[in-house]
Design an enzyme around this catalytic site. Sequence first.
Site, PDB file in Angstrom:
ATOM      1  N   GLU A 183      -8.314  -8.094  11.114  1.00  0.00           N
ATOM      2  CA  GLU A 183      -7.847  -6.546  10.859  1.00  0.00           C
ATOM      3  C   GLU A 183      -8.539  -6.097   9.699  1.00  0.00           C
ATOM      4  O   GLU A 183      -7.984  -6.277   8.528  1.00  0.00           O
ATOM      5  CB  GLU A 183      -6.307  -6.430  10.925  1.00  0.00           C
ATOM      6  CG  GLU A 183      -6.072  -5.075  10.710  1.00  0.00           C
ATOM      7  CD  GLU A 183      -4.484  -5.044  10.295  1.00  0.00           C
ATOM      8  OE1 GLU A 183      -3.494  -5.872  11.036  1.00  0.00           O
ATOM      9  OE2 GLU A 183      -3.852  -4.087   9.485  1.00  0.00           O
ATOM     10  N   ARG A 238      -8.698   0.468   3.508  1.00  0.00           N
ATOM     11  CA  ARG A 238      -8.229   0.447   2.209  1.00  0.00           C
ATOM     12  C   ARG A 238      -9.387   0.582   1.314  1.00  0.00           C
ATOM     13  O   ARG A 238      -9.375   0.839  -0.153  1.00  0.00           O
ATOM     14  CB  ARG A 238      -7.583  -0.559   1.687  1.00  0.00           C
ATOM     15  CG  ARG A 238      -6.168  -0.892   2.361  1.00  0.00           C
ATOM     16  CD  ARG A 238      -5.334  -1.901   1.941  1.00  0.00           C
ATOM     17  NE  ARG A 238      -4.580  -2.353   2.837  1.00  0.00           N
ATOM     18  CZ  ARG A 238      -3.593  -3.303   2.796  1.00  0.00           C
ATOM     19  NH1 ARG A 238      -3.486  -4.099   1.468  1.00  0.00           N
ATOM     20  NH2 ARG A 238      -2.755  -3.711   3.610  1.00  0.00           N
ATOM     21  N   THR A 253      -5.023  -0.165   8.642  1.00  0.00           N
ATOM     22  CA  THR A 253      -4.512   0.833   7.683  1.00  0.00           C
ATOM     23  C   THR A 253      -5.096   2.035   7.965  1.00  0.00           C
ATOM     24  O   THR A 253      -5.768   2.809   7.055  1.00  0.00           O
ATOM     25  CB  THR A 253      -5.171   0.365   6.111  1.00  0.00           C
ATOM     26  OG1 THR A 253      -4.519  -0.850   5.999  1.00  0.00           O
ATOM     27  CG2 THR A 253      -4.226   1.309   4.973  1.00  0.00           C
ATOM     28  N   LYS A 266       3.446  -3.007  15.130  1.00  0.00           N
ATOM     29  CA  LYS A 266       3.442  -3.749  13.958  1.00  0.00           C
ATOM     30  C   LYS A 266       4.527  -3.469  13.124  1.00  0.00           C
ATOM     31  O   LYS A 266       4.849  -2.692  12.825  1.00  0.00           O
ATOM     32  CB  LYS A 266       2.072  -3.494  13.213  1.00  0.00           C
ATOM     33  CG  LYS A 266       2.027  -3.755  11.795  1.00  0.00           C
ATOM     34  CD  LYS A 266       0.686  -3.836  11.059  1.00  0.00           C
ATOM     35  CE  LYS A 266       0.862  -3.939   9.447  1.00  0.00           C
ATOM     36  NZ  LYS A 266      -0.665  -4.381   8.725  1.00  0.00           N
TER      37      LYS A 266
HETATM   38  C1  3PG Z   1      -1.014  -5.347   5.570  1.00  0.00           C
HETATM   39  O1  3PG Z   1      -1.627  -4.369   5.196  1.00  0.00           O
HETATM   40  O2  3PG Z   1      -0.791  -5.583   6.672  1.00  0.00           O
HETATM   41  C2  3PG Z   1      -0.380  -6.256   4.565  1.00  0.00           C
HETATM   42  O3  3PG Z   1      -0.932  -5.667   3.251  1.00  0.00           O
HETATM   43  C3  3PG Z   1      -0.619  -7.646   4.882  1.00  0.00           C
HETATM   44  O4  3PG Z   1       0.380  -8.285   4.051  1.00  0.00           O
HETATM   45  P1  3PG Z   1       0.408  -9.483   3.052  1.00  0.00           P
HETATM   46  O5  3PG Z   1      -0.783  -9.294   2.235  1.00  0.00           O
HETATM   47  O6  3PG Z   1       1.505  -9.741   2.280  1.00  0.00           O
HETATM   48  O7  3PG Z   1      -0.132 -10.830   4.048  1.00  0.00           O
END
Ligand code: 3PG
Length: 210
Positions: free
Chosen positions: A41, A45, A69, A129
């Site tokens: 994924e 960002r 995102t 999600k």
């Molecule tokens: C996301 O965007 O799904 C999260 O930032 C991932 O979370 P993690 O960095 O705690 O694994």
Amino acid sequence: MQELLKKVEELKIVPVVVLEDAKDALPLGQALIDGGLPVAEVTFRTAAAADSIKAMSEAFPEMLVGAGTVVNVEQCKQAIECGAKFIVTPGYSEEVTTYCCENNIPILPGVCTPTELMMVVNHGLPVAKFFPAAQFGGLKTIKALAAPFPQMRFMPTGGVSEANILEYLAEPKIIAAGGSWMVKGDLVKAGKFDEIKAMTKSAVDLVKNA
Ligand code: 3PG
């Protein structure tokens, strides 16, 4: 959508990737594939997201490269044009969800409340999600959210690690878990792709029988 979800369920883990530089997309994709996890994924960002998705999906056509995102339709269109096979949103977006449903684009909308989940259910989508999972009560909350919506399944993300992923995956309502622990930005920036491959392999071994 069903085909995508079947593959995600088989893989059990969706690495959440943040790439600052699209030149890292290929070695990172290779490390994930070599580690046994041909899925990513790639999050919007950073400004490098679209180019990274394009590079990864062109080089590794068998890999499940998705966009994360995604917060608006413009990013969604860009991601799909670059080869993204699925869209993940951090929270619920009516416009992005509607766009994906109308255009047969697999989407996992982000939710953490019953209200948001109702909106996903009303689109007829089978999986959401659950984000940020740890901060919003983890497995307990997923079980509580699943009770009124027995058809729904979840991909928890946020605070998932090797320490708790088995607990999540033991719950049938959970299709897979997302996480960034094996693809941390500092490892990518330092070019530690062997370490990423080793951590990926370790994660894959851990969930093998989950
Ligand atoms: C996301 O965007 O799904 C999260 O930032 C991932 O979370 P993690 O960095 O705690 O694994």
